[in-house]
Motif scaffolding. Structure first.
Motif, PDB file in Angstrom:
ATOM      1  N   GLY A  44     -13.240  -7.113  30.084  1.00 24.06           N
ATOM      2  CA  GLY A  44     -13.563  -8.507  30.363  1.00 24.06           C
ATOM      3  C   GLY A  44     -14.928  -8.640  31.009  1.00 24.06           C
ATOM      4  O   GLY A  44     -15.676  -7.672  31.153  1.00 24.06           O
ATOM      5  N   GLN A  45     -15.236  -9.855  31.420  1.00 22.65           N
ATOM      6  CA  GLN A  45     -16.524 -10.133  32.071  1.00 22.65           C
ATOM      7  C   GLN A  45     -16.300 -10.284  33.561  1.00 22.65           C
ATOM      8  O   GLN A  45     -15.418 -11.015  34.005  1.00 22.65           O
ATOM      9  N   TYR A  46     -17.132  -9.590  34.326  1.00 25.99           N
ATOM     10  CA  TYR A  46     -17.097  -9.627  35.779  1.00 25.99           C
ATOM     11  C   TYR A  46     -18.406 -10.267  36.248  1.00 25.99           C
ATOM     12  O   TYR A  46     -19.484  -9.862  35.825  1.00 25.99           O
ATOM     13  N   GLY A  67     -26.025 -11.985  38.013  1.00 23.92           N
ATOM     14  CA  GLY A  67     -25.708 -10.999  36.992  1.00 23.92           C
ATOM     15  C   GLY A  67     -24.238 -10.876  36.679  1.00 23.92           C
ATOM     16  O   GLY A  67     -23.397 -11.582  37.217  1.00 23.92           O
ATOM     17  N   SER A  68     -23.970  -9.931  35.793  1.00 18.26           N
ATOM     18  CA  SER A  68     -22.597  -9.707  35.348  1.00 18.26           C
ATOM     19  C   SER A  68     -22.445  -8.287  34.806  1.00 18.26           C
ATOM     20  O   SER A  68     -23.423  -7.600  34.526  1.00 18.26           O
ATOM     21  N   MET A  81     -19.818  -0.364  28.840  1.00 16.37           N
ATOM     22  CA  MET A  81     -20.191  -1.309  29.894  1.00 16.37           C
ATOM     23  C   MET A  81     -21.618  -1.784  29.696  1.00 16.37           C
ATOM     24  O   MET A  81     -22.487  -1.002  29.326  1.00 16.37           O
ATOM     25  N   VAL A  82     -21.841  -3.073  29.944  1.00 14.30           N
ATOM     26  CA  VAL A  82     -23.180  -3.649  29.921  1.00 14.30           C
ATOM     27  C   VAL A  82     -23.394  -4.297  31.284  1.00 14.30           C
ATOM     28  O   VAL A  82     -22.648  -5.203  31.669  1.00 14.30           O
ATOM     29  N   LEU A  83     -24.389  -3.821  32.011  1.00 14.48           N
ATOM     30  CA  LEU A  83     -24.743  -4.371  33.315  1.00 14.48           C
ATOM     31  C   LEU A  83     -26.030  -5.155  33.152  1.00 14.48           C
ATOM     32  O   LEU A  83     -26.999  -4.648  32.579  1.00 14.48           O
ATOM     33  N   ASP A  84     -26.035  -6.377  33.659  1.00  9.38           N
ATOM     34  CA  ASP A  84     -27.222  -7.225  33.556  1.00  9.38           C
ATOM     35  C   ASP A  84     -27.399  -7.968  34.881  1.00  9.38           C
ATOM     36  O   ASP A  84     -26.854  -9.047  35.076  1.00  9.38           O
ATOM     37  N   LEU A  95     -31.008  -4.299  37.666  1.00  6.77           N
ATOM     38  CA  LEU A  95     -30.186  -3.236  37.094  1.00  6.77           C
ATOM     39  C   LEU A  95     -29.678  -3.735  35.753  1.00  6.77           C
ATOM     40  O   LEU A  95     -28.713  -4.487  35.687  1.00  6.77           O
ATOM     41  N   VAL A  96     -30.367  -3.351  34.700  1.00  5.00           N
ATOM     42  CA  VAL A  96     -30.010  -3.769  33.349  1.00  5.00           C
ATOM     43  C   VAL A  96     -29.857  -2.502  32.516  1.00  5.00           C
ATOM     44  O   VAL A  96     -30.825  -1.768  32.317  1.00  5.00           O
ATOM     45  N   LEU A  97     -28.628  -2.266  32.072  1.00  5.20           N
ATOM     46  CA  LEU A  97     -28.374  -1.062  31.271  1.00  5.20           C
ATOM     47  C   LEU A  97     -27.030  -1.171  30.578  1.00  5.20           C
ATOM     48  O   LEU A  97     -26.219  -2.027  30.900  1.00  5.20           O
ATOM     49  N   SER A  98     -26.831  -0.290  29.634  1.00  4.77           N
ATOM     50  CA  SER A  98     -25.526  -0.195  28.982  1.00  4.77           C
ATOM     51  C   SER A  98     -25.088   1.260  29.019  1.00  4.77           C
ATOM     52  O   SER A  98     -25.916   2.168  28.991  1.00  4.77           O
TER      53      SER A  98
END
Length: 146
Positions: A44-46, A67-68, A81-84, A95-98
């Motif tokens: 899900g989305q956090y 971010g999420s 996981m995708v961090l944005d 912090l933008v990465l997958s």
């Protein structure tokens, strides 16, 4: 023989129709069943909720960040996981990465996220915390809630 007037029959049919349609239950519950595998349950989305840095923890509304984290199921025990996370005032990346093939394990109601042999995150209840270090080796934690 006495007949029921047409209007009364139509009203009776109308009332029966309403009862039939309103008694049917729609299943809008999108919560995964307790029997679903771990990756399905945590997917899900956090949304960003707090930042821990330098021994201090601040709620999201007291920081200049947004971010999420999006967690998607890959297998029963792995997720992508995708961090944005970005600076609100400038849009600059924080912090933008997958990350693909993140291993997830559950112990005592707590889910651990392992990536390339290192524990990178933990999920307690609906709060996912990603841990890391900045360029000066100062540890930080970014939390997001589902």
């Amino acid at each position: 023989m006495k007949t029921v007037p047409t209007f009364s029959r139509m009203m009776l049919a109308f009332m029966l129709g309403i009862l039939m349609f309103t008694s049917c239950k729609k299943d809008n519950d999108t919560t995964p069943s307790p029997m679903a595998d771990l990756a399905t349950r945590i997917a899900g989305q956090y949304t960003y909720s707090e930042l821990s840095y330098g021994g201090k923890t601040r709620p999201a509304d007291q920081t200049d960040m947004k971010g999420s984290i999006v967690v998607t199921r890959k297998t029963a025990t792995t997720v992508n996981m995708v961090l944005d996370f970005r600076i609100k005032s400038s849009g600059e990346e924080f912090l933008v990465l997958s990350a693909d093939d993140v291993q997830v394990t559950e112990t005592g109601g707590e889910v651990s996220f392992m990536y390339q042999g290192s524990k990178v995150g933990i999920l307690k209840a609906n709060k996912l915390t990603i841990n890391g270090e900045d360029d000066a080796n100062v540890p930080f934690g970014i939390s997001a809630t589902k």
